[in-house]
Design an enzyme around this catalytic site. Structure first.
Site, PDB file in Angstrom:
ATOM      1  N   TYR A 116       0.833  -1.201   0.000  1.00 31.59           N
ATOM      2  CA  TYR A 116       0.000   0.000   0.000  1.00 31.59           C
ATOM      3  C   TYR A 116       0.865   1.248   0.000  1.00 31.59           C
ATOM      4  CZ  TYR A 116      -3.103   3.729   1.412  1.00 31.59           C
ATOM      5  OH  TYR A 116      -3.782   4.910   1.449  1.00 31.59           O
ATOM      6  N   TRP A 118       1.084   5.574  -2.021  1.00 33.02           N
ATOM      7  CA  TRP A 118       0.816   6.378  -3.216  1.00 33.02           C
ATOM      8  C   TRP A 118       1.858   6.163  -4.296  1.00 33.02           C
ATOM      9  CZ3 TRP A 118      -1.721  11.758  -3.458  1.00 33.02           C
ATOM     10  CH2 TRP A 118      -2.967  11.731  -2.804  1.00 33.02           C
TER      11      TRP A 118
END
Length: 772
Positions: A116, A118
């Site tokens: 996980y 960005w």
């Protein structure tokens, strides 16, 4: 350099904006803001200096103990041992052998690739896309669902109104608000600093100008937050500093006034909603003996009861938009504020009308509140053959408790035994709560492989570290979520050291494991970009938008991506609910959900409800830890990205992340501006540099996330973080059995002046290396 010369430079696009890049002699000289961007982000200042800094990873590295002993569980040296530099061929051979061995001995379920974060921008070079494509083609992996940002709201909203991303797309835009909204009540605020970033990129920062237009049009704003600058000064918002985690109680008090004074929209509630009468019995005290009136709400929230009644009357009398920031769902029972805000909006009289109703996550990132465009096509990822998954914020539980069963959104999930963690494009030592607990969990897998450009906390706690490139070192197409531009992001310098693109690392691994052609489809980087752009052109053409051919787009550097027309949110439902049903079981707004009620969860019943948080200023624990910690998003970086950059470093106090405290609380502890303080509770401690300001509520401190974890002592154990990472202090448990989201904003702490010699910050330097 003249403006005309700057505009001829190649563009590089990021999560925080686009920049024209000036180079000389193969090095980046300066990044100039994109000429069309009226409010470029200062985060971009950090990119040039970090490209070749002291913590850039120059070649593959393997932890010394892992290289000597091989994969094993419970190895407490992870995070404290030196690394051994190895050639790429050696590193890839080791990684491929581990992947093959785990699959053969334990099955693909034993591989966790639910990485996980960005990561970097780009429709092709999105690292998680390559990770998931790789493992899906190799038999699958245990994955993760939801995000650390809107986890709880992403589960509750589909149950009661519809898919969260459709709400983000349909809720009133800033332009619509400027024309139609009279009052915006912003629970959690509208922090403009968060609008400088957007997932997968932003071309032009227009959020500030659009917010200014709303205020110029006469829109009135109410900022309901313990932090004053959660709305910009130019909005001239009324600041209402409630106790953290009490928003649901306040909303219930507002709703009680609407009913008690017959101000609620009975027609909309009757025709377009289901379950209001069952909720009303709870609200008015008929089912539990305690009305949730303004006095009740005032006692919990710390506000004035008459003010609560007055706000309820204003909501009913004006075209009102109820806004709820993403921050509210990162708290204990984080589903409740969104369900209750939906209920309050349905009662207000403004739902289904232009500029009214509910908005979720305004300013959480740039695109929310902007006219929503269709995103360009990304890397295709095959379906994962393994169906096992975890809610994203349950990573420590997964590693600590294999074989345990948990509840999630009406399902029973079984934690598999994870032998291999493969992570790229994120940093769990930033995102995850209770880092001392994560450190214990992190010792359980036999092997951890990561891709990283820099020696951040994740890389330091891995076994095999594969250095990867940054956006300045590769070509890509950038198209942010809902953003109105598609940008050609150009490689401007050669990769640092031996760094490789994620796609090339996975292609090399796939070759060793026998499926390179399936992974690459025999395409090069530029062939993939052309392929995905042409796919986007076809999709846009079907919608009536013509994009230029690839060569013209690549030469121009960008193309506008106009948004399609947007209907007024829930206007069709208000007009004819039978003909325009929602994507809920009843086809209506579900104030009472039979589905959720059927799960029989004690921490998320069938309608919105006030449930006391695990820690808050009204709990007995506040006598020992009397300060509520708000660990919000930073203004100087994206999460932990570029914490080693000049914009972030300039904000530090004596090298530590700044923590803000009210003057009253500072005086009571004998603290002054600029002191280095120790922030602590039973879970851990960190150092921070003190800012004293009346912009936070008394009894609240604010310490942004993203400072790279830098323990005083390495390895497993409850060591103090020297740098200011608030996740040393936060609770690692789920919002409820429904969503299992993170609850970082539910944490009580104490603060004291740090006594003794300040330990040096070491995380921005490379770790020790050793010969093989």
């Amino acid at each position: 350099m003249k403006d005309q010369e700057k505009s001829a430079l190649p563009l590089v696009a990021t999560h925080w904006g686009a920049y024209r890049v000036e180079t000389k002699g193969g090095r980046v000289v300066q990044l100039h803001p994109f000429e069309l961007d009226p409010h470029p982000s200062p985060i971009g200042r950090s990119m040039a200096g970090t490209l070749n800094d002291a913590c850039r990873i120059a070649q593959p590295m393997v932890r010394k103990g892992w290289l000597r002993h091989g994969p094993r569980s419970g190895d407490n040296q992870r995070g404290s041992e030196p690394f051994v530099p190895v050639p790429w061929d050696t590193a890839l051979g080791l990684a491929a052998q581990v992947i093959a061995d785990v699959k053969q001995k334990h099955g693909n379920e034993a591989i966790f690739a639910g990485s996980y974060g960005w990561s970097s921008t780009g429709r092709f070079h999105r690292s998680q896309g390559h990770l998931q494509r790789f493992f899906s083609l190799y038999g699958g992996f245990t994955g993760s669902v939801d995000t650390y940002s809107p986890a709880a709201l992403g589960v509750i909203l589909p149950r009661v109104i519809g898919p969260a991303y459709e709400i983000f797309n349909l809720m009133p835009t800033w332009d619509e608000i400027a024309v139609h909204t009279q009052l915006m009540v912003a629970f959690g605020g509208l922090a403009l600093k968060n609008s400088q970033v957007n997932v997968q990129g932003v071309g032009i920062h227009s959020a500030e100008d659009r917010q200014r237009a709303c205020r110029a049009a006469g829109v009135q704003f109410v900022n309901i937050s313990p932090i004053r600058d959660d709305t910009a000064d130019f909005l001239e918002a009324e600041w209402v500093a409630l106790r953290p985690n009490t928003d649901t109680a306040l909303m219930l008090g507002l709703a009680h006034t609407l009913v008690a004074e017959n101000l609620h929209d009975r027609d909309f509630l009757h025709r377009c909603c289901t379950g209001f009468e069952r909720f009303r019995a709870y609200l008015m005290g008929e089912s539990n003996g305690r009305p949730k009136d303004a006095e009740w709400a005032a006692q919990i929230s710390g506000l004035n009861a008459e003010w609560i009644r007055g706000l309820a009357r204003r909501i009913a009398a004006r075209r009102t938009l109820i806004g709820v920031s993403w921050s509210l769902n990162r708290a204990d029972h984080g589903e409740q504020p969104y369900w209750m805000a939906l209920t309050l909006a349905a009662m207000s009289g403004s739902m289904g009308k232009p500029g009214g109703g509910l908005g979720v996550g305004y300013a959480a990132m740039h695109s929310l509140g902007q006219p929503a465009s269709v995103q360009a096509a990304g890397l295709p990822v095959p379906a994962n053959p393994v169906k096992t998954f975890i809610p994203v914020a349950r990573i420590s539980d997964l590693l600590l408790y294999p074989g345990q069963t948990i509840d999630y959104n009406g399902q029973k999930l079984l934690y598999p035994h994870i032998r291999l963690v493969y992570w790229c494009g994120g940093n769990p030592f930033h995102h995850h709560q209770d880092l001392n607990r994560l450190l214990r969990a992190w010792q359980q897998p036999e092997t951890i492989i990561v891709h990283e450009p820099w020696w951040n906390s994740l890389a330091r706690h891995a076994d095999i570290v594969l250095p990867c490139t940054t956006p300045l070192e590769r070509n890509d197409i950038v198209s942010g979520l809902f953003d109105n531009m598609i940008l050609a992001s150009r490689q401007v310098v050669a990769p640092f050291g031996e760094a490789r693109n994620d796609c090339d690392i996975f292609a090399a691994l796939a070759e060793r494991l026998g499926f390179r052609d399936a992974f690459t489809e025999k395409r090069t980087e530029m062939e993939w970009l052309r392929h995905r752009y042409e796919s986007t052109r076809r999709q846009m053409q079907e919608r009536g938008t013509t994009l230029p051919e690839f060569e013209a787009f690549w030469e121009a550097g960008y193309v506008e991506n106009p948004p399609p027309p947007k209907p007024v949110m829930l206007a069709a439902l208000r007009a004819n609910p039978e003909a325009n049903p929602l994507k809920t079981p009843s086809g209506k707004v579900e104030i009472y959900s039979e589905t959720i009620a059927s799960f029989a969860y004690d921490d998320c019943p069938g309608h919105p409800i006030w449930l006391e948080p695990a820690e808050w200023l009204g709990s007995p624990l506040a006598e020992r830890y009397p300060l509520h910690l708000i660990s919000n998003q930073p203004r100087t970086r994206l999460h932990s990205q570029l914490d080693n950059g000049v914009t972030s470093l300039d904000s530090k106090i004596k090298g530590r992340e700044p923590v803000t405290m009210h003057p009253q609380d500072a005086a009571a502890r004998g603290l002054r501006e600029g002191d280095v303080v120790r922030v602590f509770n039973e879970r851990g401690a960190c150092l921070a540099g003190l800012i004293v300001s009346d912009g936070v509520r008394p009894g609240v401190i604010q310490l942004a996330t993203g400072a790279w974890y830098d323990p005083q002592q390495t390895g497993e154990g409850a060591s103090m973080d020297k740098h200011g990472n608030p996740n040393m202090l936060t609770i690692d448990r789920g919002t409820s059995k429904l969503a299992q989201g993170p609850i970082a904003h539910t944490a009580l702490v104490e603060v004291e002046r740090f006594a003794g010699e300040l330990p040096p910050i070491t995380v921005h330097q490379a770790p020790a290396t050793a010969p093989s």
